[in-house]
Write an enzyme that holds these catalytic residues in place. Sequence first.
Site, PDB file in Angstrom:
ATOM      1  N   GLN A 156      91.238  50.417 116.302  1.00  0.00           N
ATOM      2  CA  GLN A 156      91.094  51.520 115.347  1.00  0.00           C
ATOM      3  C   GLN A 156      92.439  52.170 115.016  1.00  0.00           C
ATOM      4  O   GLN A 156      92.553  52.877 114.013  1.00  0.00           O
ATOM      5  CB  GLN A 156      90.121  52.582 115.877  1.00  0.00           C
ATOM      6  CG  GLN A 156      88.673  52.093 115.927  1.00  0.00           C
ATOM      7  CD  GLN A 156      87.747  53.183 116.406  1.00  0.00           C
ATOM      8  OE1 GLN A 156      87.578  53.361 117.612  1.00  0.00           O
ATOM      9  NE2 GLN A 156      87.169  53.926 115.485  1.00  0.00           N
ATOM     10  N   GLY A 158      84.840  58.483 121.480  1.00  0.00           N
ATOM     11  CA  GLY A 158      85.351  57.185 121.910  1.00  0.00           C
ATOM     12  C   GLY A 158      86.317  56.635 120.884  1.00  0.00           C
ATOM     13  O   GLY A 158      86.290  57.030 119.712  1.00  0.00           O
ATOM     14  N   CYS A 184      81.231  56.874 113.481  1.00  0.00           N
ATOM     15  CA  CYS A 184      82.445  56.217 113.941  1.00  0.00           C
ATOM     16  C   CYS A 184      83.623  56.859 113.222  1.00  0.00           C
ATOM     17  O   CYS A 184      83.551  57.125 112.022  1.00  0.00           O
ATOM     18  CB  CYS A 184      82.372  54.731 113.607  1.00  0.00           C
ATOM     19  SG  CYS A 184      83.842  53.812 114.073  1.00  0.00           S
TER      20      CYS A 184
HETATM   21 NI    NI Z   1      83.702  53.469 116.260  1.00  0.00          NI
END
Ligand code: NI
Length: 168
Positions: A50, A45, A92
Amino acid sequence: MIRTILTYPNPELKKKSAPVAIINDSVRALAQDMVETMYDAPGVGLAAPQIGVHQRVIVIDISASDEPPGLIVAINPVIVHAEGEAYEEEGCLSVPKFAANVRRHASVVVKALNLEGVECTWRAEGLLAIAFQHEIDHLDGILFVDHLSPLKRELFQRKARKAAEEAR
Ligand code: NI
């Protein structure tokens, strides 16, 4: 185009993203870049902040490498219902080399627009439910480490400081 993924503690990751007003070519190009960047990483994802874009766009594909792709592009996603509890390990792309268990809802119902501007509803559980919650958090400037207990967060921050010193 593959874009650079910002990493903790970049302050851009803490900013709240704005809803997408119109789905135009620039939003479609953004989504395309996000998909390419996610697959290249590889990750399951990615949220627009980001890559430094503060618009409410997320992309998710939780399918395994031996499965057909199950790409989701969600614009202005909103969790309209959530229930149950999950406690699974998360990582992440913006928090490299760190993973921790995070308390989440076990199932969620998410409404969002797709790239055609059509409202879609996903009833998600398991990894997909967690991915939606994790990516939507990014749109509000929240990282998974922000959900950790003070003690575990302190452990993370110590590791991050050490990694930053080593990289210098
Ligand atoms: Ni993330």
